[in-house]
Design an enzyme around this catalytic site. Structure first.
Site, PDB file in Angstrom:
ATOM      1  N   ARG A  55       0.936  -1.124  -0.035  1.00 33.25           N
ATOM      2  CA  ARG A  55       0.047   0.051   0.093  1.00 33.25           C
ATOM      3  C   ARG A  55       0.922   1.372   0.107  1.00 33.25           C
ATOM      4  NH1 ARG A  55      -3.718  -0.563   4.859  1.00 33.25           N
ATOM      5  NH2 ARG A  55      -4.510   1.356   4.117  1.00 33.25           N
ATOM      6  N   GLN A  61      -3.053   2.580 -13.438  1.00 38.10           N
ATOM      7  CA  GLN A  61      -3.047   0.990 -14.305  1.00 38.10           C
ATOM      8  C   GLN A  61      -4.174   1.463 -15.542  1.00 38.10           C
ATOM      9  OE1 GLN A  61      -4.000  -2.362 -12.098  1.00 38.10           O
ATOM     10  NE2 GLN A  61      -3.604  -3.705 -13.808  1.00 38.10           N
ATOM     11  N   GLN A  64      -9.360  -1.238 -18.241  1.00 40.25           N
ATOM     12  CA  GLN A  64     -10.148  -2.204 -19.065  1.00 40.25           C
ATOM     13  C   GLN A  64     -11.189  -1.753 -19.586  1.00 40.25           C
ATOM     14  OE1 GLN A  64     -10.134  -5.998 -16.872  1.00 40.25           O
ATOM     15  NE2 GLN A  64      -8.722  -6.648 -18.251  1.00 40.25           N
ATOM     16  N   ARG A  65     -11.813  -0.567 -19.020  1.00 45.87           N
ATOM     17  CA  ARG A  65     -13.033  -0.001 -19.490  1.00 45.87           C
ATOM     18  C   ARG A  65     -12.885   0.571 -20.806  1.00 45.87           C
ATOM     19  NH1 ARG A  65     -15.779   3.830 -15.032  1.00 45.87           N
ATOM     20  NH2 ARG A  65     -17.761   3.597 -16.473  1.00 45.87           N
ATOM     21  N   ARG A 115     -16.144  -7.099 -19.718  1.00 44.04           N
ATOM     22  CA  ARG A 115     -14.689  -7.518 -19.150  1.00 44.04           C
ATOM     23  C   ARG A 115     -14.797  -8.379 -18.208  1.00 44.04           C
ATOM     24  NH1 ARG A 115     -12.536  -2.540 -15.573  1.00 44.04           N
ATOM     25  NH2 ARG A 115     -14.630  -1.785 -14.811  1.00 44.04           N
ATOM     26  N   ARG A 142       8.890 -10.216  -2.041  1.00 44.76           N
ATOM     27  CA  ARG A 142       8.624 -10.698  -3.576  1.00 44.76           C
ATOM     28  C   ARG A 142       9.676 -11.417  -4.464  1.00 44.76           C
ATOM     29  NH1 ARG A 142       3.033 -11.534  -3.296  1.00 44.76           N
ATOM     30  NH2 ARG A 142       2.119  -9.445  -2.444  1.00 44.76           N
TER      31      ARG A 142
END
Lengths: 171, 145
Positions: A55, A61, A64-65, A115, A142
């Site tokens: 966070r 980003q 996708q819309r 989507r 990570r």
């Protein structure tokens, strides 16, 4: 997978500003004041879901819309690529979801709803801004062996770019 | 209290514009940057105005500042650190701090009783150093003048 370091704080600027106070500041303390902005391309939404759990960073980003081109492009995990039967199942599933998306859009379903059928394998792009302190923390978690291969590759590239740009912070 | 700018994101308005275009464009970053360079600073301001109008403050988080603040009492610095977790404080002496802050926190903290005084000093320092002048104009209007 592509990682671009767009800009970063030059540690020497911070150190020069603090010189007049004639105090030594450990590198650990300066890490919160060194910032990096990355642009990341061609990673899956599986990995961005993992990434944004951290966070103390800023993210924007590809939506996708609105985007269309990325729907044709998917990440292929090596464990699937190496098994021809699994690869066939994977490719069939991706083809089916893509076709389902297009058919629903053709029927007048808004892209933002169509989507919902798209898989996590879809490639995405984002910008991410974070401190050296935060990147070090993410890197410790990570790049560990138990982390998934894709985020391990991503964070390794980010850490290597940061280390190259600001070696004094990554001793 | 006195604030001075130590470092800022390069071309802060363009940085915000890049973040905004990244959300809505499928193009590689090189093309986004090239398009933004061609369209110039008025377009960057236009995009910032759209983001602020829609309260999409996430895009302005990428505009980051390192600020030296002198004359900030410890209890006030502590209160700001508690309310605004994206602010980071390095204590240099009794009332001198190196503060890391992003533009979202600058906007949000300015509109609180706890943050308004310090944020006003940071804004004055930005103006003096000609850092993010267009951003200040779009985000704060006449207050920034």
């Amino acid at each position: 997978m592509k990682v671009n370091l767009l800009w970063y704080t030059d540690p020497s600027i911070i150190k020069r500003a603090l010189e007049r106070f004639k105090m030594e500041f450990p590198t650990e303390k300066l890490k919160e004041h060194i910032t990096y902005m990355f642009e990341i391309e061609e990673i899956s939404r599986v990995t961005t879901h993992q990434l944004i759990r951290h966070r103390l960073a800023s993210y924007d980003q590809e939506s996708q819309r609105f985007s269309a081109a990325s729907r044709e492009s998917f990440v292929l995990p090596p464990s699937i690529q190496s098994k021809s039967e699994a690869l066939k199942i994977y490719e069939d599933a991706l083809k089916l979801t893509s076709e389902s998306f297009e058919r629903m859009v053709a029927l007048g379903v808004p892209k933002e709803d169509a989507r919902y059928v798209m898989p996590h394998a879809i490639k995405t792009k984002l910008v991410m801004t974070l401190s050296a302190y935060s990147l070090q923390h993410i890197s410790e978690l990570r790049t560990a062996p138990q982390a998934q291969w894709e985020i391990r590759e991503l964070v390794t590239l980010m850490r290597d770019a940061a280390r190259k740009a600001t070696p004094s912070i990554w001793v | 209290m006195k604030a001075s700018i130590v470092w800022s994101s390069p071309e802060p308005e363009k940085t915000i514009a890049i973040a905004m275009r990244r959300c809505y464009s499928t193009k590689p970053i090189e093309e986004i940057q090239s398009e933004l360079d061609q369209k110039g600073s008025e377009y960057w301001k236009h995009l910032i105005g759209l983001a602020l109008r829609d309260k999409s403050l996430d895009v302005v988080e990428h505009f980051c500042l390192e600020v030296l603040i002198e004359g900030l009492p410890e209890n006030e610095a502590g209160r700001l650190a508690m309310y605004f977790p994206f602010m980071r404080f390095l204590k240099i002496s009794q009332d001198v701090w190196l503060v890391s802050i992003n533009a979202r926190t600058l906007i949000e903290a300015y509109h609180t009783p706890e943050g308004k005084g310090v944020m006003s000093e940071i804004m004055a320092a930005m103006k003096k150093s000609d850092v993010g002048s267009d951003f200040l104009q779009v985000a704060f209007g006449e207050v920034a003048n």
